[in-house]
Design a protein around this motif. Structure first.
Motif, short mmCIF file in Angstrom:
data_model
loop_
_atom_site.label_atom_id
_atom_site.label_comp_id
_atom_site.label_asym_id
_atom_site.label_seq_id
_atom_site.Cartn_x
_atom_site.Cartn_y
_atom_site.Cartn_z
N MET A 136 -58.19 1.68 -42.66
CA MET A 136 -57.05 2.57 -42.51
C MET A 136 -56.00 2.30 -43.60
SD MET A 136 -55.33 5.01 -41.09
CE MET A 136 -55.90 5.44 -39.46
N VAL A 148 -56.55 12.93 -40.78
CA VAL A 148 -57.12 13.20 -39.46
C VAL A 148 -58.64 13.11 -39.48
CG1 VAL A 148 -57.46 15.01 -37.72
CG2 VAL A 148 -55.18 14.56 -38.62
N ILE A 203 -66.57 14.07 -34.66
CA ILE A 203 -65.17 14.50 -34.75
C ILE A 203 -64.77 15.06 -33.39
CG2 ILE A 203 -63.60 16.15 -35.83
CD1 ILE A 203 -65.27 15.95 -38.35
N THR A 204 -63.64 14.62 -32.87
CA THR A 204 -63.20 15.04 -31.54
C THR A 204 -62.65 16.46 -31.58
OG1 THR A 204 -60.92 14.25 -31.79
CG2 THR A 204 -62.57 12.65 -31.05
N GLN A 231 -59.11 16.46 -33.05
CA GLN A 231 -59.12 16.38 -34.51
C GLN A 231 -59.40 17.76 -35.12
OE1 GLN A 231 -61.93 12.87 -34.55
NE2 GLN A 231 -60.86 12.45 -36.47
N SER A 282 -56.61 19.88 -37.23
CA SER A 282 -56.94 20.13 -38.63
C SER A 282 -56.97 21.62 -38.96
CB SER A 282 -58.30 19.51 -38.96
OG SER A 282 -58.27 18.11 -38.78
N LEU A 321 -51.45 12.97 -38.56
CA LEU A 321 -52.43 11.93 -38.19
C LEU A 321 -52.26 11.51 -36.74
CD1 LEU A 321 -54.38 9.46 -38.75
CD2 LEU A 321 -52.35 8.24 -39.52
N ARG A 350 -55.39 12.11 -34.22
CA ARG A 350 -56.13 10.90 -33.82
C ARG A 350 -55.66 10.32 -32.49
NH1 ARG A 350 -59.88 9.14 -37.50
NH2 ARG A 350 -59.61 9.85 -39.65
N ASN A 351 -54.96 11.12 -31.72
CA ASN A 351 -54.63 10.72 -30.36
C ASN A 351 -55.95 10.39 -29.64
OD1 ASN A 351 -54.05 10.63 -27.62
ND2 ASN A 351 -52.81 12.48 -27.61
N PRO A 352 -56.12 9.15 -29.15
CA PRO A 352 -57.41 8.75 -28.58
C PRO A 352 -57.68 9.23 -27.16
CG PRO A 352 -55.89 6.92 -28.49
CD PRO A 352 -55.17 8.02 -29.23
#
Length: 267
Positions: free
Chosen positions: A1, A48, A58-59, A62, A66, A127, A131-133
């Motif tokens: 990262m 992202v 890719i979620t 995301q 995007s 981002l 990228r919220n998990p």
């Protein structure tokens, strides 16, 4: 990262350096805003989507974030690109050139490196949204998507209204009060701010961590910039100089930022 962040920041710096060279060669400062817009979208999308631990799936979040960032950057970037190709300069940068005098030669590239940092920071807010998990998509993600769509559509409508108004020779020297401009003196800035609210909603959706909450710095920073720094103040100063009492009357009747019903004219 860390490497991804460093490379992104370096690319932002190089992009704004190129924008400065184009602005110097063309004499048109609108190219700076074109570079800023496309750069912000590209930085956010790259941060992202770039794989951090191999090429995993890719979620959905995301993907949605995007796509929204791409639509926003393309819509606004193409709008500004058309202005640049028509040779329409931005009076805000002209004012800076006049106030800086001979020091403009070295102050402008330094100023644009500050702009590069702003592109990088705004990319970080995207981002945090993408990228919220939190697993899956939930109602707050749907709300964030609706807010983002309203933001993009509202800004496009505002830009179209003022462009159509300016294209009519009969409106020369007059103030646009068409549609959204009759409810807000700067509806384009309001809807621009709104998309950063959408990213903040994505960032906290189902995952109320410190990192997610940090995304709310995005709309706060954009509000301060647009309303109190490089957005509304120089624009209104230019309009007061060119339109005088007519613009003062417009200021009295129409909301500064948030679209609201106009007040009655002064007696």
């Amino acid at each position: 990262m860390a490497l991804l962040l460093f490379v992104t920041l370096l690319c932002c710096s190089l992009l704004m350096l190129i924008a400065w060279r184009v602005q110097q060669a063309s004499g048109n400062s609108t190219w700076i805003d074109v570079a800023w817009t496309f750069g912000t979208g590209a930085a956010g999308i790259g941060l992202v989507l770039w794989p951090l631990h191999g090429y995993g799936p890719i979620t959905g979040r995301q993907t949605v974030v995007s796509v929204l960032a791409a639509i926003w950057a393309l819509r606004l970037g193409i709008h500004l690109l058309r202005r640049a190709l028509k040779g329409r300069d931005d009076p805000r940068y002209a004012k800076l050139k006049d106030s800086w005098g001979e020091s403009y030669v070295w102050k402008m590239p330094a100023f644009l490196q500050i702009q590069a940092v702003s592109v990088f920071i705004l990319g970080l807010f995207i981002l945090l949204a993408g990228r919220n998990p939190a697993p899956g998509l939930n109602p707050l993600d749907i709300l964030a998507t609706l807010v983002a769509v309203c933001s993009i559509a509202g800004e496009a409508i505002a830009d179209r209204e003022v462009a159509r108004f300016a294209a009519d020779p009969a409106n020369k020297g007059r103030i646009c009060e068409t549609g959204l401009w009759g409810w807000s003196r700067h509806p384009n800035y309001f809807f621009e701010w709104l998309i950063w609210v959408a990213y903040a909603l994505f960032a906290i959706s189902g995952f109320a961590s410190a990192w997610g909450l940090l995304a709310w710095a995005g709309p706060i920073v954009m509000y301060l910039v647009l309303v109190h720094a490089s957005g509304i103040p120089p624009t209104e100063a230019h309009m007061l100089q060119s339109r005088g009492d007519a613009f003062r009357d417009y200021q009295h009747r129409v909301s500064k930022f948030v679209p609201l019903p106009p007040r009655k004219p002064r007696p």
